[in-house]
Write an enzyme that holds these catalytic residues in place. Structure first.
Site: not given
Ligand code: ARG
Length: 390
Positions: A13, A92, A121, A173
């Site tokens: 991506d 983040r 995110d 992911s």
């Molecule tokens: N659900 C988690 C959050 O919102 C992790 C998000 C990223 N997860 C991922 N498998 N890419 O903090």
């Protein structure tokens, strides 16, 4: 040409994003944040440049991540929906902060990230950036580009000769940093399906974990872990060490269906060996040293802290006020906790502190007892008085 600072992971991506931004007339500076994901940063840097980034920043943010994000959340005992230790969520605002600082230094017109429009995110990146510098343009290519499917994106990557091995992509992911690993997609999207063993990387299969328990002793100083088994550790090393010890005993796996900020429920698997050990150790120490009212009242504050973190509101007034509240509470949270790790279980088996409020001479039913049982009668009469109609 307008300059954009892109949070770059090295994956499909964000690699396509470099080319796509170029198509739209932007020059891209790639920013690679090392939050302990143990990748080959040299190779990722090379890929960014080969894909067309004009410049690359690789910053080691591990120390800041642990000291200014992970530990405050631990001091607050922040756990989202009682299960998620917030590893991804905590990283983040840190990444966004440095992205904005680079944009300002480079006099860039904006920033970009590779998040989709469905997740949390994007919110965390953008809220942090907007609060720090509202003049920056924010571009989320994945939300607006023309590729409908992953195959179309792969075709684009091939056509643009992006040096990335798309066959290596797993069906999952994954987000990884030193505090934890988050896994979603693929078969996990069916909440009835048991996670296959292959998805786990930080935790051993419980059936292959050691046949004997491992004991660890964690020493905390004002809510911050400082020693493991009597040995002093720097914050980053301490987390790596506990991931290793607890991960070998399969501690730290979480399977949950969570409520995302954008309104979607999602099934996510987490691995957070160090997180589980530290949260459990700290909670048990609190049980020993905090008074009952503080203990009960702060539960709601912990939940609020977890929500603010999850919702991307890290840099907001309430979160900062809660940090002060939890700093105060943690003044007494010093001591040592002994835990037993065994095939996925992590149980506290001992705790001690110089601030302990536990008084054996009051609790005991043995001959050391100093409690005056006669006082109970009067206490209960007064306790009942406000409710008595007669
Ligand atoms: N659900 C988690 C959050 O919102 C992790 C998000 C990223 N997860 C991922 N498998 N890419 O903090």
């Amino acid at each position: 040409m307008k300059k954009i600072v892109l949070a770059y992971s090295g994956g499909l991506d964000t690699s396509c994003a470099i080319k796509w931004l170029e198509d739209k007339g932007y020059e891209t500076i790639a920013f690679i944040a090392d939050v302990g994901q143990k990748e080959d940063f040299k190779a990722i840097e090379k890929r960014a440049l080969a894909t067309g980034a004009s410049k690359v920043y690789v910053l080691d943010l591990q120390k800041e991540f642990v000291e200014d994000y992970v530990f405050p959340a631990l001091k607050a005992q922040a756990v989202y929906e009682s299960k998620y230790y917030l590893a991804t969520a905590l990283s983040r605002p840190l990444i966004a902060k440095h992205q904005v600082l680079i944009a300002q230094k480079e006099k860039a017109s904006g920033i970009a990230h590779g998040c989709t429009g469905k997740g949390n995110d994007q919110v965390r990146f953008e809220v942090t950036a907007r609060l720090m510098d509202p003049s920056l343009e924010i571009i989320a290519p994945v939300r607006i580009w023309e590729f409908k499917t992953r195959d179309e994106e792969i075709d684009y990557a091939k056509a643009k000769k992006i040096p990335i091995d798309v066959t290596k992509k797993s069906p999952y992911s994954i987000d990884l940093n030193l505090y934890g690993r988050s896994i979603e997609c693929g078969v996990l999207e069916d909440p009835w399906v048991e996670p296959p063993e292959e998805i786990y990387k930080l935790t051993t299969d419980p059936q292959k974990a050691p046949a004997k328990p491992t004991y660890v002793e964690i020493e905390l100083d004002q809510g911050i872990p400082v020693k493991v088994d009597g040995k002093k550790f720097k914050p980053v090393d301490l987390i790596h060490h506990l991931n290793d010890v607890a991960g070998k005993n399969s501690v730290g796996r979480v399977d949950m269906v969570e409520n995302r900020l954008v309104g979607i429920k999602s099934r996510e698997i987490y691995e957070n060996p160090a997180g589980e050990v530290l949260h459990k150790a700290k909670y048990e120490l609190e049980c020993l040293v905090l008074d009952r009212e503080t203990m009960h009242y702060k539960q709601g504050m912990s939940q609020k802290y977890a929500e603010l973190t999850y919702y991307g509101l890290w840099e907001t007034p309430l979160k900062k006020q809660l940090d002060i509240y939890f700093d105060k509470i943690n003044e007494r949270v010093s001591g040592t906790v002994r835990l037993k790790l065994y095939k996925g279980n992590c149980s506290v088996v001992g705790r001690k502190s110089k601030f302990s409020r536990y008084k054996e001479e009051l609790a005991t039913y043995g001959d050391k007892d100093i409690f005056d049982q006669k006082l109970a009668d009067g206490f209960i009469q007064l306790w009942t008085m406000p409710f008595s109609a007669k």
